[in-house]
Design a protein around this motif. Structure first.
Motif, PDB file in Angstrom:
ATOM      1  N   SER A   1       0.971  -1.306  -0.048  1.00 23.94           N
ATOM      2  CA  SER A   1       0.133   0.015   0.103  1.00 23.94           C
ATOM      3  C   SER A   1       0.785   1.185  -0.132  1.00 23.94           C
ATOM      4  O   SER A   1       0.845   2.119  -0.972  1.00 23.94           O
ATOM      5  N   ALA A   2       1.723   1.479   1.015  1.00 23.58           N
ATOM      6  CA  ALA A   2       2.603   2.397   1.070  1.00 23.58           C
ATOM      7  C   ALA A   2       3.409   2.721  -0.170  1.00 23.58           C
ATOM      8  O   ALA A   2       3.902   3.609  -0.835  1.00 23.58           O
TER       9      ALA A   2
ATOM     10  N   GLU B   1      10.379  -5.633  -4.887  1.00 27.71           N
ATOM     11  CA  GLU B   1       9.123  -6.222  -4.265  1.00 27.71           C
ATOM     12  C   GLU B   1       9.343  -7.689  -4.321  1.00 27.71           C
ATOM     13  O   GLU B   1       9.955  -8.280  -5.414  1.00 27.71           O
TER      14      GLU B   1
ATOM     15  N   TRP C   1       2.298 -13.963   2.393  1.00 29.71           N
ATOM     16  CA  TRP C   1       3.405 -14.648   3.200  1.00 29.71           C
ATOM     17  C   TRP C   1       2.721 -15.694   4.322  1.00 29.71           C
ATOM     18  O   TRP C   1       3.523 -16.343   4.903  1.00 29.71           O
TER      19      TRP C   1
ATOM     20  N   SER D   1      -0.544  -6.001   0.638  1.00 29.84           N
ATOM     21  CA  SER D   1      -1.899  -6.600   1.328  1.00 29.84           C
ATOM     22  C   SER D   1      -3.154  -5.861   0.808  1.00 29.84           C
ATOM     23  O   SER D   1      -4.031  -6.389   1.301  1.00 29.84           O
TER      24      SER D   1
ATOM     25  N   ALA E   1     -10.041  -6.353   2.709  1.00 26.90           N
ATOM     26  CA  ALA E   1     -11.499  -6.419   2.314  1.00 26.90           C
ATOM     27  C   ALA E   1     -11.966  -5.148   1.927  1.00 26.90           C
ATOM     28  O   ALA E   1     -13.316  -5.011   1.827  1.00 26.90           O
TER      29      ALA E   1
ATOM     30  N   ALA F   1     -12.498  -2.163   2.859  1.00 29.73           N
ATOM     31  CA  ALA F   1     -12.948  -1.036   3.807  1.00 29.73           C
ATOM     32  C   ALA F   1     -12.097   0.282   3.521  1.00 29.73           C
ATOM     33  O   ALA F   1     -11.068   0.267   4.066  1.00 29.73           O
TER      34      ALA F   1
ATOM     35  N   THR G   1      14.526  -8.505  -0.354  1.00 29.89           N
ATOM     36  CA  THR G   1      15.742  -7.749   0.412  1.00 29.89           C
ATOM     37  C   THR G   1      15.880  -8.583   1.625  1.00 29.89           C
ATOM     38  O   THR G   1      15.077  -9.017   2.296  1.00 29.89           O
TER      39      THR G   1
ATOM     40  N   ASN H   1      -5.922   0.826   6.322  1.00 29.21           N
ATOM     41  CA  ASN H   1      -5.253   0.943   5.042  1.00 29.21           C
ATOM     42  C   ASN H   1      -5.298   2.588   4.808  1.00 29.21           C
ATOM     43  O   ASN H   1      -4.404   2.987   4.049  1.00 29.21           O
TER      44      ASN H   1
HETATM   45  C1  LIG Z   1      -7.052 -10.018   4.620  1.00 24.39           C
HETATM   46  C2  LIG Z   1      -6.985  -8.747   4.797  1.00 24.39           C
HETATM   47  C3  LIG Z   1      -8.013  -7.825   5.156  1.00 24.39           C
HETATM   48  C4  LIG Z   1      -7.762  -6.494   5.267  1.00 24.39           C
HETATM   49  N1  LIG Z   1      -8.854  -5.669   5.405  1.00 24.39           N
HETATM   50  C5  LIG Z   1      -8.688  -4.333   5.214  1.00 24.39           C
HETATM   51  C6  LIG Z   1      -9.934  -3.552   5.119  1.00 24.39           C
HETATM   52  O1  LIG Z   1     -10.997  -3.875   4.950  1.00 24.39           O
HETATM   53  N2  LIG Z   1      -9.471  -2.121   5.033  1.00 24.39           N
HETATM   54  C7  LIG Z   1      -8.281  -1.727   5.437  1.00 24.39           C
HETATM   55  O2  LIG Z   1      -8.038  -0.629   5.754  1.00 24.39           O
HETATM   56  N3  LIG Z   1      -7.402  -2.539   5.770  1.00 24.39           N
HETATM   57  C8  LIG Z   1      -7.416  -3.837   5.629  1.00 24.39           C
HETATM   58  N4  LIG Z   1      -6.275  -4.713   5.687  1.00 24.39           N
HETATM   59  C9  LIG Z   1      -4.914  -4.122   6.198  1.00 24.39           C
HETATM   60  C10 LIG Z   1      -4.415  -3.374   4.944  1.00 24.39           C
HETATM   61  O3  LIG Z   1      -4.266  -4.073   3.732  1.00 24.39           O
HETATM   62  C11 LIG Z   1      -2.905  -3.080   5.431  1.00 24.39           C
HETATM   63  O4  LIG Z   1      -2.714  -2.683   6.913  1.00 24.39           O
HETATM   64  C12 LIG Z   1      -2.131  -2.287   4.568  1.00 24.39           C
HETATM   65  O5  LIG Z   1      -2.099  -2.868   3.163  1.00 24.39           O
HETATM   66  C13 LIG Z   1      -0.633  -2.399   4.845  1.00 24.39           C
HETATM   67  O6  LIG Z   1       0.206  -1.736   3.879  1.00 24.39           O
HETATM   68  P1  LIG Z   1       1.688  -1.647   4.216  1.00 24.39           P
HETATM   69  O7  LIG Z   1       2.245  -0.595   3.178  1.00 24.39           O
HETATM   70  O8  LIG Z   1       2.330  -1.326   5.377  1.00 24.39           O
HETATM   71  O9  LIG Z   1       2.156  -3.226   3.793  1.00 24.39           O
HETATM   72  P2  LIG Z   1       1.641  -4.322   2.727  1.00 24.39           P
HETATM   73  O10 LIG Z   1       0.627  -3.594   1.911  1.00 24.39           O
HETATM   74  O11 LIG Z   1       1.822  -5.432   3.394  1.00 24.39           O
HETATM   75  O12 LIG Z   1       3.144  -4.105   1.682  1.00 24.39           O
HETATM   76  C14 LIG Z   1       4.402  -4.786   2.099  1.00 24.39           C
HETATM   77  C15 LIG Z   1       5.115  -5.078   0.982  1.00 24.39           C
HETATM   78  O13 LIG Z   1       6.401  -5.257   1.147  1.00 24.39           O
HETATM   79  C16 LIG Z   1       6.948  -6.814   0.378  1.00 24.39           C
HETATM   80  N5  LIG Z   1       7.935  -6.953   1.309  1.00 24.39           N
HETATM   81  C17 LIG Z   1       7.923  -7.653   2.577  1.00 24.39           C
HETATM   82  N6  LIG Z   1       9.308  -7.899   2.879  1.00 24.39           N
HETATM   83  C18 LIG Z   1      10.030  -7.527   1.764  1.00 24.39           C
HETATM   84  C19 LIG Z   1      11.243  -7.687   1.420  1.00 24.39           C
HETATM   85  N7  LIG Z   1      12.486  -8.403   2.397  1.00 24.39           N
HETATM   86  N8  LIG Z   1      11.862  -7.455   0.419  1.00 24.39           N
HETATM   87  C20 LIG Z   1      11.082  -6.865  -0.671  1.00 24.39           C
HETATM   88  N9  LIG Z   1       9.771  -6.892  -0.527  1.00 24.39           N
HETATM   89  C21 LIG Z   1       9.246  -7.090   1.006  1.00 24.39           C
HETATM   90  C22 LIG Z   1       5.541  -7.364   0.679  1.00 24.39           C
HETATM   91  O14 LIG Z   1       5.638  -8.513  -0.325  1.00 24.39           O
HETATM   92  C23 LIG Z   1       4.432  -6.474   0.372  1.00 24.39           C
HETATM   93  O15 LIG Z   1       4.176  -6.378  -0.936  1.00 24.39           O
HETATM   94  C24 LIG Z   1      -6.438  -6.110   5.583  1.00 24.39           C
HETATM   95  C25 LIG Z   1      -5.085  -6.955   5.425  1.00 24.39           C
HETATM   96  C26 LIG Z   1      -5.714  -8.323   5.019  1.00 24.39           C
HETATM   97  C27 LIG Z   1      -4.399  -9.013   4.995  1.00 24.39           C
END
Ligand SMILES: Cc1cc2nc3c(=O)[nH]c(=O)nc-3n(C[C@H](O)[C@H](O)[C@H](O)COP(=O)(O)OP(=O)(O)OC[C@H]3O[C@@H](n4cnc5c(N)ncnc54)[C@H](O)[C@@H]3O)c2cc1C
Length: 509
Positions: free
Chosen positions: A14-15, A35, A61, A87, A92, A94, A220, A494
């Motif tokens: 997401s970020a 990624e 994961w 993620s 979901a 929302a 990484t 999210n």
């Molecule tokens: C089943 C489920 C339902 C959810 N429902 C909701 C919802 O309805 N509404 C909502 O707001 N939030 C929801 N969430 C939560 C939301 O999706 C996450 O909080 C958000 O996507 C987190 O964003 P992020 O960028 O921190 O991490 P992520 O989106 O998890 O991104 C991290 C990325 O880094 C990559 N990565 C990790 N380690 C490494 C590495 N060592 N080297 C290279 N790449 C790496 C991963 O593969 C991934 O692509 C849900 C999550 C899940 C799993």
């Protein structure tokens, strides 16, 4: 293989997707996005009804917690996207920013630049609401936010009517200021299809940018640190070691991936690193600590009096945020949440009626006080991780969960749902005493999928990143993702993660 960038973003979740777009807007900077996963190829990802089925597929994961003493010693599965979009390809959908007062804790942690008012332009810049019903809504951002209308299930309409009859105010949506009350969920769906952050931000015109390189299947392993700077990143690409250099490194690997990367690189609590056989380079006692997550009780299930039509959205159509002491108007941030699922939704090991013959009210706590931690067991990327969220360890969480369950029952048994409810089947009418309710909660409390907080942002020296999100002890490394959240907001996170990335990238301009 050797690569060099001005900005290297680790993780296309997401970020990371937001950052790739925003940082590469400056054509003079060479931006790399690496990624571990690949581009989405599974058509089910786009189907909003399929989201529960995506868990444990090859692009998950599929982490697991250690047994949790306060949830009947259960091990909880934690899905996290390992895919471009992260993620947001599994979630979901929302879209809930949180209550404005949720961000008071962020302001206390990091100063005025982290208040809700300061974050509001970032939320708005990211969003494109299907109906512009409030001046706080974003109108032309990359991420579509759908406000459902006719598609809302009749069961959910009855649940909303029950909530209102019990005193909960009707809200226009979840992102117009007040969060306590009833409304259908705002969803990141367009034309009936999921819009992940990759769909929204890595659009074809962005992919054409000559200064942006996206490397997939590239995990990484660790950061190379020399003299207070990250000089390179070591990754595994096609089974070979890739050596990636960059002037600025941004960790967006998520609430599990980012603290792990820091710890594998020798940045973290000295004792934990020593136990994992990792030499400590920078002592940072809170890396991997402060782990927070929302739990939902799955669930208070009702056998239906008539067939329950299949959801036209994503099954769980309406989060209802409430103040447990006064079912009605909450002053400030709500403390409990309910959710109406147009299907039986039950934790593993419990009996549920067949699909189409039941509906469920989920229940949970918006601001849990239990704090967990995660640690690696070794220096390598394949060494297992110990994830211990310490669910329900804090007495406040257990007491408030009980109130949430009682609120679910009050709604579920309300006359407004008479046309739909035949009888309560989970936990069933025999479960009334505090002890029996606690036992039920322990067996059904399950992750709402919002882990965060493991690289806490703050002005204090113990925080992992400072208010500019720079890793303490390193000149050129930042964390920008769910792990910097100092205190979990009321709702799904999210929208807040996207705002963090928008906000941080704007601060560089
Ligand atoms: C089943 C489920 C339902 C959810 N429902 C909701 C919802 O309805 N509404 C909502 O707001 N939030 C929801 N969430 C939560 C939301 O999706 C996450 O909080 C958000 O996507 C987190 O964003 P992020 O960028 O921190 O991490 P992520 O989106 O998890 O991104 C991290 C990325 O880094 C990559 N990565 C990790 N380690 C490494 C590495 N060592 N080297 C290279 N790449 C790496 C991963 O593969 C991934 O692509 C849900 C999550 C899940 C799993």
């Amino acid at each position: 293989m050797k690569l060099h960038f001005d900005d290297l973003i680790i993780g296309a979740g997401s970020a990371g997707c937001v950052l790739a777009r925003r940082l590469s807007e400056d054509g003079s900077r060479r931006v790399g996005l690496v990624e571990a996963g690949h581009w989405p190829g599974d058509p089910d990802i786009a189907d909003p009804l399929k989201w529960p089925a995506l868990q444990n597929r090859p692009y998950d994961w599929a982490y697991r917690t250690v047994p949790q003493p306060f949830t009947a010693n259960r091990i909880h599965g934690w899905s996290r996207g390992c895919i471009v979009g992260g993620s947001s390809c599994l979630h979901a959908m929302a879209h809930v920013r949180g209550h404005p007062t949720d961000f008071d804790a962020w302001r206390e942690a990091g100063g005025e630049s982290w208040s809700y008012e300061a974050l509001l332009p970032a939320f708005r810049r990211s969003e494109s609401f299907s109906a512009f019903t409030h001046s706080w809504h974003g109108a032309d951002g990359p991420l579509p936010v759908h406000l459902p209308d006719e598609e809302v299930s009749p069961v959910v309409r009855a649940y909303i009517a029950a909530g209102q009859a019990l005193g909960a105010p009707a809200l226009p949506d979840h992102n117009s200021g007040d969060l306590a009350g009833t409304t259908p969920n705002s969803l990141t769906i367009r034309n009936g299809r999921r819009v992940s952050l990759a769909d929204a931000y890595l659009t074809p015109d962005i992919l054409d940018r000559e200064n942006l390189t996206i490397v997939t299947g590239c995990e990484t392993e660790r950061l190379v640190i020399e003299g207070g700077r990250v000089t390179a990143v070591l990754a595994v690409l096609d089974g070979e070691t890739a050596h990636i250099e960059a002037n600025r490194i941004i960790l967006s690997a998520g609430a599990i991936g980012s603290p792990l990367l820091l710890m594998r690189s020798g940045i973290g609590p000295q004792e934990a690193l020593k136990r994992a056989g990792i030499a400590c380079r920078i002592e940072s006692s809170e890396v991997g600590e402060n782990l927070q997550d929302h739990l939902l009780g799955l669930g208070n299930v009702y056998r239906a009096r008539q067939p329950v039509p299949v959801s036209q959205l994503q099954h769980s159509e309406s989060l209802m945020y409430l103040n447990s002491d006064d079912f009605g108007r909450a002053d400030g941030s709500p403390d409990i949440v309910l959710a109406c699922v147009v299907a039986p939704s039950i934790a593993d090991g419990l009996q549920a009626p067949p699909f189409g013959s039941a509906f469920t009210i989920l229940f949970g706590v918006t601001h849990p006080r239990s704090r967990g931690r995660l640690v690696p067991t070794g220096p390598g990327r394949n060494d297992p991780i110990i994830i211990d969220p310490r669910y329900l360890e804090h007495e406040y969480d257990r007491a408030t969960f009980r109130k949430a369950f009682r609120a679910a029952r009050a709604v579920g048994h309300h006359p407004a749902l008479d046309a739909w409810r035949a009888e309560e089947v989970q936990p069933g009418s025999a479960v009334q005493s505090e002890r029996d309710i606690d036992d039920f909660i322990a067996r059904v409390a399950s992750t709402h999928h919002h882990p965060c907080g493991t690289c806490r942002m703050g002005s204090d020296g113990a925080s992992v990143v400072d208010p500019d999100l720079r890793v303490r002890g390193l000149d050129n490394a930042y964390v920008v993702d769910a792990s910097i959240i100092p205190r979990i907001p009321s709702g799904p996170i999210n929208a807040a993660v996207v705002a963090i990335a928008e906000h941080w990238s704007a601060s560089l301009r």
